[in-house]
Design a protein around this motif. Structure first.
Motif, PDB file in Angstrom:
ATOM      1  N   GLU A 250       0.796  -1.230   0.000  1.00 22.33           N
ATOM      2  CA  GLU A 250       0.000   0.000   0.000  1.00 22.33           C
ATOM      3  C   GLU A 250       0.830   1.283   0.000  1.00 22.33           C
ATOM      4  O   GLU A 250       0.435   2.257  -0.642  1.00 22.33           O
ATOM      5  N   LEU A 253       1.455   1.875  -3.587  1.00 19.00           N
ATOM      6  CA  LEU A 253       0.244   2.334  -4.258  1.00 19.00           C
ATOM      7  C   LEU A 253       0.022   3.823  -4.016  1.00 19.00           C
ATOM      8  O   LEU A 253      -0.370   4.561  -4.925  1.00 19.00           O
ATOM      9  N   GLN A 256       2.306   5.769  -6.158  1.00 18.49           N
ATOM     10  CA  GLN A 256       1.847   5.771  -7.541  1.00 18.49           C
ATOM     11  C   GLN A 256       0.692   6.753  -7.730  1.00 18.49           C
ATOM     12  O   GLN A 256       0.668   7.541  -8.681  1.00 18.49           O
ATOM     13  N   HIS A 268      -2.699   3.714 -15.712  1.00 15.85           N
ATOM     14  CA  HIS A 268      -1.961   2.744 -14.906  1.00 15.85           C
ATOM     15  C   HIS A 268      -0.471   3.045 -14.886  1.00 15.85           C
ATOM     16  O   HIS A 268       0.249   2.609 -13.999  1.00 15.85           O
ATOM     17  N   MET A 276       2.891  -0.142 -11.413  1.00 20.74           N
ATOM     18  CA  MET A 276       2.944  -0.871 -10.156  1.00 20.74           C
ATOM     19  C   MET A 276       3.733  -2.161 -10.304  1.00 20.74           C
ATOM     20  O   MET A 276       4.360  -2.633  -9.350  1.00 20.74           O
ATOM     21  N   SER A 280       6.656  -2.961  -7.739  1.00 18.39           N
ATOM     22  CA  SER A 280       6.647  -4.160  -6.901  1.00 18.39           C
ATOM     23  C   SER A 280       7.874  -5.034  -7.174  1.00 18.39           C
ATOM     24  O   SER A 280       8.409  -5.665  -6.256  1.00 18.39           O
ATOM     25  N   GLU A 292      -4.820  -4.918 -11.448  1.00 22.21           N
ATOM     26  CA  GLU A 292      -4.949  -3.539 -10.971  1.00 22.21           C
ATOM     27  C   GLU A 292      -6.222  -2.870 -11.448  1.00 22.21           C
ATOM     28  O   GLU A 292      -6.626  -2.992 -12.608  1.00 22.21           O
ATOM     29  N   LEU A 340      -6.570   3.443  -5.991  1.00 24.61           N
ATOM     30  CA  LEU A 340      -5.930   2.293  -6.624  1.00 24.61           C
ATOM     31  C   LEU A 340      -6.215   1.050  -5.792  1.00 24.61           C
ATOM     32  O   LEU A 340      -6.135   1.079  -4.551  1.00 24.61           O
ATOM     33  N   ASP A 342      -5.206  -3.113  -6.013  1.00 26.70           N
ATOM     34  CA  ASP A 342      -4.515  -4.211  -6.677  1.00 26.70           C
ATOM     35  C   ASP A 342      -4.878  -5.523  -5.994  1.00 26.70           C
ATOM     36  O   ASP A 342      -4.574  -5.717  -4.804  1.00 26.70           O
TER      37      ASP A 342
END
Length: 359
Positions: A250, A253, A256, A268, A276, A280, A292, A340, A342
């Motif tokens: 998180e 995220l 982002q 995205h 992402m 990651s 996502e 966001l 995921d």
């Protein structure tokens, strides 16, 4: 209401005195004129400078105008743009402005990025109707269909999602639309959404409504909890197990979402904002598999409605192999927020953070 955040619905503004304009999809309008009809309807529905767009108003305005191209519609208010940076690969643009006697103005900006054309399709169908469609270009595309849409207070169930392959250039017959209601259709080329539109089966298209005024907003933490509860409820309706929150992802995220806010792009990934997947991979090993979903909205309920309007996003949220989810909400200075979410698969086991090298 569902979840931990009670989103107070905004008070509607006074009935709109300006008649809106709608066009049948079978009319001879070209795509840009159809997009123009949609933005003019939205501007006409704004009766005060503080009026704001809602996902429902945008979706229905595009449907009435016969717009099938994947479209982005945003609001500029007194030169304070919200998500209105037009991308370089835009294929159609439309704007409309309304000035108010007491001062202030709003401008609705819309654009499309679709590379595909669609043969004329009806907006209204009778139950059990069969629909023929033809898509321009070449290659094989994914057609996702969700519906019929059901509304329960502020919770939306988009209906089950079906998927099939269609070949561009061919005349394709779609399965019958059996139950009355609104269906959403989405054509995807690789990872890119090309076309996204509504078909109404056995029901009329809802009429235009005045745009609402300011919304009551909770904290971003409350928005995340609201979305987590809504996701759990949706998955439960389709017999899927609940997901657990995976907090390790998180912070990435939130980085982002903040990056997207800074560059003024809702996507995205964007120039200067790694995806992402890239984030990651740099932070965890082994890399999780991401599904996502990204939405914007003044409230968590409106961000949820935006997700439910896309069969592709719904398909992600109903991922059967996923066991965890990471959620992050970030709010702009103007109050609008990016959310966001995921969903995560761990095919090689649960990832661990990559250790920083010793100094």
């Amino acid at each position: 209401m569902i979840g931990l955040l009670a989103c107070v619905p905004p008070t509607p503004l006074a009935e709109n005195p300006v008649p809106t304009v709608a066009f049948e999809p079978s009319s001879a309008l070209n795509p840009e004129l159809r997009l123009q009809a949609a933005v003019e309807e939205l501007v006409a529905a704004a009766t005060r400078p503080e009026a704001r767009l809602t996902p429902r108003a945008v979706r229905l305005a595009l449907a009435r105008a016969g717009v099938a191209a994947n479209s982005s519609i945003f609001l500029d208010r007194d030169s304070a743009p919200l998500w209105s940076r037009v991308p370089a690969d835009t294929t159609g643009v439309a704007t409309a402005q309304r000035d108010f006697d007491g001062g202030g103005s709003i401008r609705v900006v819309a654009w499309t990025q679709s590379r595909r054309s669609l043969s004329e399709m009806p907006l209204l169908l009778e139950p059990e109707s069969r629909l023929w469609m033809q898509v321009g270009g070449r290659g094989s595309l994914r057609l996702l269909v969700a519906g019929p849409r059901q509304e329960e207070a502020d919770f939306l169930d988009p209906g089950p999602v079906t998927e099939r392959r269609i070949e561009a250039g061919n005349l394709e017959m779609l399965p019958a639309f059996g139950r009355p209601g609104e269906y959403r259709l989405e054509l995807v080329d690789g990872e890119r959404v090309e076309l996204l539109w509504s078909v109404f089966v056995g029901v009329p298209v809802p009429p235009p409504v005045p745009l609402p005024g300011p919304a009551a907003r909770g904290s971003t933490e409350e928005a995340e909890e609201w979305m987590f509860a809504a996701l759990d409820r949706l998955r439960g309706r389709y017999g899927l197990p609940p997901l657990r929150r995976w907090p390790l992802l998180e912070p990435l995220l939130r980085e982002q979402a903040g990056c997207l806010l800074d560059v003024g792009v809702i996507a995205h990934s964007a120039a200067g904002c790694p995806s992402m997947g890239e984030r990651s991979t740099a932070a965890f090993y082994p890399r999780p598999r991401l599904h996502e979903d990204l939405a914007t909205g003044d409230t968590a309920a409106e961000a949820w409605e935006q997700l439910m309007a896309s069969p592709g996003h719904v398909q992600n949220l109903l991922c059967r192999a996923c066991t965890a989810v990471a959620i992050a909400a970030v709010r702009a200075v103007q109050g609008h927020q990016i959310l966001l979410m995921d969903l995560l698969e761990f095919p090689e086991g649960e990832p661990r953070p990559v250790r920083e090298p010793a100094p």
